[in-house]
Design an enzyme around this catalytic site. Structure first.
Site, PDB file in Angstrom:
ATOM      1  N   PHE A   1      -9.993  -4.191  10.827  1.00 26.75           N
ATOM      2  CA  PHE A   1     -11.173  -4.019   9.982  1.00 26.75           C
ATOM      3  C   PHE A   1     -10.841  -4.384   8.544  1.00 26.75           C
ATOM      4  CE2 PHE A   1      -8.970   0.036  10.394  1.00 26.75           C
ATOM      5  CZ  PHE A   1      -8.834   0.465   9.092  1.00 26.75           C
TER       6      PHE A   1
ATOM      7  N   TYR B   1       0.787  -1.234   0.000  1.00 29.41           N
ATOM      8  CA  TYR B   1       0.000   0.000   0.000  1.00 29.41           C
ATOM      9  C   TYR B   1       0.820   1.286   0.000  1.00 29.41           C
ATOM     10  CZ  TYR B   1      -3.845  -3.178   0.699  1.00 29.41           C
ATOM     11  OH  TYR B   1      -4.749  -4.179   0.527  1.00 29.41           O
TER      12      TYR B   1
END
Length: 429
Positions: free
Chosen positions: A429, A135
């Site tokens: 999450f 990322y």
């Protein structure tokens, strides 16, 4: 035609789109496959997953009608230094099938989502990275870290006959229903005090207390415990822990059980001390696995013998991507007053530019675009890593990750950005 060109042409032929309800079952299958879970969903699983998914923020890549890559985002609030909550675009459920890697599918999905988040007015984007190298190229920086400790309860030096907190508070075993009542209010107080924390919705509390769950989820915690402050302080709940225990016995019938902490939050040191002391004094328990904790957690220092707690995991956790430099830098507070000119490079074109950050004696800041000469040059990734105060610009400069245009600029940025406590996100999450 080269192999690279073949792949590019194949990628262009894939249909990357926002989901419809008709797409959802295949998208859910692909998500499970990507996370190495059994691909099949029950009807109950699908209904629950759909109820928790904003289809307008979910994307998939389809090859001849079959979903081969998945992505979704959702609204989130992130606590920044000083206690303010900023709007975040939380990224989750990112998968690409092994048969379709290296075709730019993630790039197409994440670029579209981040552009929408910027347009929507989100200040940052966040994610928990399953793999470290992915990322950074999209401007996300490793902003918080996490530790897991394993405690040898026989070596802690704590009184094994302990029966309650010495501070006048109390520990109570409760059920999931009481946690659903007391937990949300406690968490609101907790996240207002701890930068790096995120909000928890009703679904979170239902899932963590066994009220709703997918068929493939691990079993919910078996036990819940809360710490209540002394009556002189109002008797409110200041901490909670959820845990389970295995069933292990040695050859001589010695108990060798391990307690696994699912989650724990506290709003006072007294609550932390009491909860850890309780967990380390449960009969038949030889070890306690703490679950994910802040790197500067009080735990080791709460034990008489700190060596009883060994770090078994130390890793990156929350990654942050700044979408609006001015709003992001003005939202947080700073440790010192001062001024610095930052030049931010952003290959996605979302948050680049040169900015003058001015911090007052009260720790509040103004940030504005400027044509002044840059003092520190850095990428969007490095800005995201620095944003919550847990990373060092001086260290980044030594590694060649940021560039000092003025001697001492990295040290000045550290003096402004670094925080007394480490940022911590207790959630995944």
């Amino acid at each position: 035609m080269s192999a690279h060109a073949d792949l590019s042409a194949a990628a262009d032929s894939l249909d990357v789109r926002v989901l419809t309800e008709a797409d959802f079952p295949d998208w859910a299958r692909a998500t499970n496959t990507g996370f190495l879970r059994a691909a099949a969903y029950t009807e109950e699983d699908l209904a629950l997953r759909l109820s928790r998914t904003d289809l307008s923020r979910a994307r998939g890549a389809f090859d001849q009608g079959r979903c081969v890559a998945t992505y979704r985002s959702f609204a989130q609030q992130l606590t920044v230094p000083g206690g303010q909550f900023v709007r975040a675009d939380a990224v989750s459920a990112v998968t690409v099938a092994p048969t379709h890697r290296r075709r730019g599918l993630l790039s197409r999905m994440i670029r579209a989502d981040l552009a929408e988040a910027k347009e929507r007015g989100d200040v940052v984007a966040t994610l928990i990275a399953a793999e470290y190298p992915i990322y950074g190229r999209y401007g996300f920086g490793h902003a918080t870290s996490t530790n897991v400790w394993e405690i040898d309860t026989h070596r802690t030096g704590l009184d094994p006959r302990w029966s309650g907190p010495e501070c006048g508070g109390r520990i109570d075993l409760v059920d999931g229903e009481e946690i659903r009542k007391a937990g949300p209010e406690l968490h609101e107080r907790f996240r207002a005090e701890r930068h790096g924390a995120i909000d928890r919705d009703e679904h979170w509390w239902q899932a963590r207390t066994g009220l709703t769950a997918y068929s493939f989820d691990p079993q919910p915690p078996a036990f819940y415990v809360v710490y209540r402050a002394p009556a002189s302080r109002g008797g409110q709940v200041e901490g909670l822990a959820a845990y389970r225990a295995d069933d292990m016995w040695g050859d001589g019938k010695q108990p060798l059980n391990t307690v696994h902490v699912d989650h724990m939050i506290a709003t006072s040191p007294a609550a932390e001390r009491a909860l850890w002391h309780y967990l380390c004094s449960i009969d038949w328990v030889a070890k306690v696995r703490t679950g994910y904790r802040a790197p500067d957690d009080l735990l080791p220092d709460l034990l008489v013998d700190q060596r009883a707690a060994s770090v078994v995991t130390s890793a990156d956790w929350l990654w942050v991507r700044v979408l609006d430099v001015v709003r992001a830098l003005e939202a947080r507070t700073y440790e010192k007053s001062g001024t610095v000119v930052l030049e931010v490079a952003d290959r996605l074109g979302l948050a680049g530019g040169r900015f003058r950050l001015t911090v007052s004696e009260f720790g509040t800041a103004t940030c504005e675009p400027t044509a002044e000469d840059a003092e520190l040059r850095l990428g969007a990734r490095e800005l995201g890593a620095l944003y919550l105060g847990g990373r060092s610009a001086l260290r980044m400069a030594a590694l060649g990750e940021v560039s000092e245009e003025v001697a001492g600029a990295a040290a000045r940025v550290d003096g402004l950005f670094r925080t007394a406590r480490q940022p911590w996100c207790p959630d995944i999450f």
